[in-house]
Motif scaffolding. Structure first.
Motif, PDB file in Angstrom:
ATOM      1  N   ALA A 201       0.835  -1.207   0.000  1.00 55.25           N
ATOM      2  CA  ALA A 201       0.000   0.000   0.000  1.00 55.25           C
ATOM      3  C   ALA A 201       0.868   1.254   0.000  1.00 55.25           C
ATOM      4  O   ALA A 201       0.562   2.233  -0.686  1.00 55.25           O
ATOM      5  CB  ALA A 201      -0.934  -0.004   1.205  1.00 55.25           C
ATOM      6  N   ALA A 202       1.967   1.224   0.748  1.00 57.91           N
ATOM      7  CA  ALA A 202       2.855   2.388   0.829  1.00 57.91           C
ATOM      8  C   ALA A 202       3.511   2.693  -0.516  1.00 57.91           C
ATOM      9  O   ALA A 202       3.767   3.853  -0.832  1.00 57.91           O
ATOM     10  CB  ALA A 202       3.921   2.157   1.901  1.00 57.91           C
ATOM     11  N   GLN A 203       3.746   1.669  -1.312  1.00 56.65           N
ATOM     12  CA  GLN A 203       4.358   1.887  -2.627  1.00 56.65           C
ATOM     13  C   GLN A 203       3.443   2.701  -3.541  1.00 56.65           C
ATOM     14  O   GLN A 203       3.917   3.375  -4.449  1.00 56.65           O
ATOM     15  CB  GLN A 203       4.666   0.552  -3.299  1.00 56.65           C
ATOM     16  CG  GLN A 203       5.832  -0.170  -2.690  1.00 56.65           C
ATOM     17  CD  GLN A 203       6.150  -1.436  -3.458  1.00 56.65           C
ATOM     18  OE1 GLN A 203       6.493  -1.381  -4.634  1.00 56.65           O
ATOM     19  NE2 GLN A 203       6.017  -2.570  -2.805  1.00 56.65           N
ATOM     20  N   ASP A 204       2.145   2.634  -3.281  1.00 55.28           N
ATOM     21  CA  ASP A 204       1.187   3.358  -4.119  1.00 55.28           C
ATOM     22  C   ASP A 204       1.071   4.834  -3.754  1.00 55.28           C
ATOM     23  O   ASP A 204       0.401   5.585  -4.444  1.00 55.28           O
ATOM     24  CB  ASP A 204      -0.199   2.704  -4.015  1.00 55.28           C
ATOM     25  CG  ASP A 204      -0.226   1.305  -4.609  1.00 55.28           C
ATOM     26  OD1 ASP A 204       0.634   1.012  -5.477  1.00 55.28           O
ATOM     27  OD2 ASP A 204      -1.090   0.514  -4.211  1.00 55.28           O
ATOM     28  N   ILE A 205       1.702   5.246  -2.651  1.00 57.99           N
ATOM     29  CA  ILE A 205       1.658   6.649  -2.231  1.00 57.99           C
ATOM     30  C   ILE A 205       2.902   7.348  -2.776  1.00 57.99           C
ATOM     31  O   ILE A 205       4.020   7.054  -2.348  1.00 57.99           O
ATOM     32  CB  ILE A 205       1.600   6.757  -0.684  1.00 57.99           C
ATOM     33  CG1 ILE A 205       0.367   6.026  -0.163  1.00 57.99           C
ATOM     34  CG2 ILE A 205       1.614   8.228  -0.260  1.00 57.99           C
ATOM     35  CD1 ILE A 205       0.305   5.901   1.340  1.00 57.99           C
ATOM     36  N   PRO A 206       2.724   8.244  -3.740  1.00 59.64           N
ATOM     37  CA  PRO A 206       3.877   8.908  -4.378  1.00 59.64           C
ATOM     38  C   PRO A 206       4.781   9.598  -3.360  1.00 59.64           C
ATOM     39  O   PRO A 206       4.310  10.316  -2.478  1.00 59.64           O
ATOM     40  CB  PRO A 206       3.225   9.940  -5.311  1.00 59.64           C
ATOM     41  CG  PRO A 206       1.841   9.422  -5.546  1.00 59.64           C
ATOM     42  CD  PRO A 206       1.450   8.716  -4.279  1.00 59.64           C
ATOM     43  N   GLY A 207       6.080   9.308  -3.463  1.00 53.76           N
ATOM     44  CA  GLY A 207       7.076   9.963  -2.631  1.00 53.76           C
ATOM     45  C   GLY A 207       7.233   9.411  -1.226  1.00 53.76           C
ATOM     46  O   GLY A 207       8.088   9.875  -0.479  1.00 53.76           O
ATOM     47  N   LEU A 208       6.428   8.432  -0.831  1.00 45.57           N
ATOM     48  CA  LEU A 208       6.525   7.914   0.537  1.00 45.57           C
ATOM     49  C   LEU A 208       7.775   7.066   0.733  1.00 45.57           C
ATOM     50  O   LEU A 208       8.475   7.196   1.730  1.00 45.57           O
ATOM     51  CB  LEU A 208       5.280   7.105   0.906  1.00 45.57           C
ATOM     52  CG  LEU A 208       5.240   6.591   2.342  1.00 45.57           C
ATOM     53  CD1 LEU A 208       5.229   7.754   3.333  1.00 45.57           C
ATOM     54  CD2 LEU A 208       4.022   5.717   2.561  1.00 45.57           C
ATOM     55  N   LEU A 209       8.071   6.207  -0.216  1.00 43.14           N
ATOM     56  CA  LEU A 209       9.254   5.346  -0.119  1.00 43.14           C
ATOM     57  C   LEU A 209      10.272   5.787  -1.155  1.00 43.14           C
ATOM     58  O   LEU A 209      10.053   5.660  -2.352  1.00 43.14           O
ATOM     59  CB  LEU A 209       8.868   3.878  -0.360  1.00 43.14           C
ATOM     60  CG  LEU A 209       7.839   3.277   0.589  1.00 43.14           C
ATOM     61  CD1 LEU A 209       7.516   1.850   0.187  1.00 43.14           C
ATOM     62  CD2 LEU A 209       8.332   3.316   2.016  1.00 43.14           C
ATOM     63  N   ALA A 210      11.406   6.291  -0.659  1.00 42.72           N
ATOM     64  CA  ALA A 210      12.440   6.775  -1.569  1.00 42.72           C
ATOM     65  C   ALA A 210      13.027   5.642  -2.411  1.00 42.72           C
ATOM     66  O   ALA A 210      13.266   5.802  -3.596  1.00 42.72           O
ATOM     67  CB  ALA A 210      13.540   7.476  -0.780  1.00 42.72           C
ATOM     68  N   ASP A 211      13.250   4.485  -1.802  1.00 41.26           N
ATOM     69  CA  ASP A 211      13.836   3.341  -2.496  1.00 41.26           C
ATOM     70  C   ASP A 211      13.094   2.076  -2.079  1.00 41.26           C
ATOM     71  O   ASP A 211      13.519   1.374  -1.157  1.00 41.26           O
ATOM     72  CB  ASP A 211      15.324   3.234  -2.159  1.00 41.26           C
ATOM     73  CG  ASP A 211      16.016   2.103  -2.891  1.00 41.26           C
ATOM     74  OD1 ASP A 211      15.396   1.481  -3.773  1.00 41.26           O
ATOM     75  OD2 ASP A 211      17.190   1.837  -2.575  1.00 41.26           O
ATOM     76  N   PRO A 212      11.961   1.758  -2.742  1.00 37.42           N
ATOM     77  CA  PRO A 212      11.147   0.606  -2.346  1.00 37.42           C
ATOM     78  C   PRO A 212      11.903  -0.715  -2.302  1.00 37.42           C
ATOM     79  O   PRO A 212      11.617  -1.560  -1.463  1.00 37.42           O
ATOM     80  CB  PRO A 212      10.045   0.559  -3.404  1.00 37.42           C
ATOM     81  CG  PRO A 212       9.989   1.929  -3.965  1.00 37.42           C
ATOM     82  CD  PRO A 212      11.382   2.467  -3.868  1.00 37.42           C
ATOM     83  N   SER A 213      12.890  -0.905  -3.164  1.00 30.69           N
ATOM     84  CA  SER A 213      13.622  -2.175  -3.178  1.00 30.69           C
ATOM     85  C   SER A 213      14.374  -2.404  -1.865  1.00 30.69           C
ATOM     86  O   SER A 213      14.522  -3.532  -1.415  1.00 30.69           O
ATOM     87  CB  SER A 213      14.579  -2.232  -4.363  1.00 30.69           C
ATOM     88  OG  SER A 213      15.565  -1.226  -4.250  1.00 30.69           O
TER      89      SER A 213
END
Length: 80
Positions: free
Chosen positions: A26-38
């Protein structure tokens, strides 16, 4: 009051990991929330190997009155 259930530590940890994965998605779908999802995905995938004692410690940080306790209670499936 709801009925209390007893869970083994391993089952609880598996449930927490499953919920963590859902929150991460869900957090990945929020623009700018996770700088580096990997980086976060890699961390979540390695949690089981880092829990030899079947205990998981999680820190939750935030400003005063930002909903930290509400988040933790919801994450653990507890009524407020």
């Amino acid at each position: 009051a709801g009925a209390m259930t007893t869970q083994t530590p391993q089952k609880t940890i598996e449930e927490i990991l499953a919920r963590s994965g859902l929150i991460f998605k869900a957090a990945q779908d929020i623009p700018g929330l996770l700088a580096d999802p990997s980086r976060y995905r890699s961390f979540l995938e390695k949690i089981p190997e880092r829990i030899p004692s079947n205990q998981l410690k999680i820190a939750v940080a935030g400003v005063i009155k930002s909903g930290k306790s509400t988040f933790v209670n919801a994450f653990l499936g507890k009524d407020s």
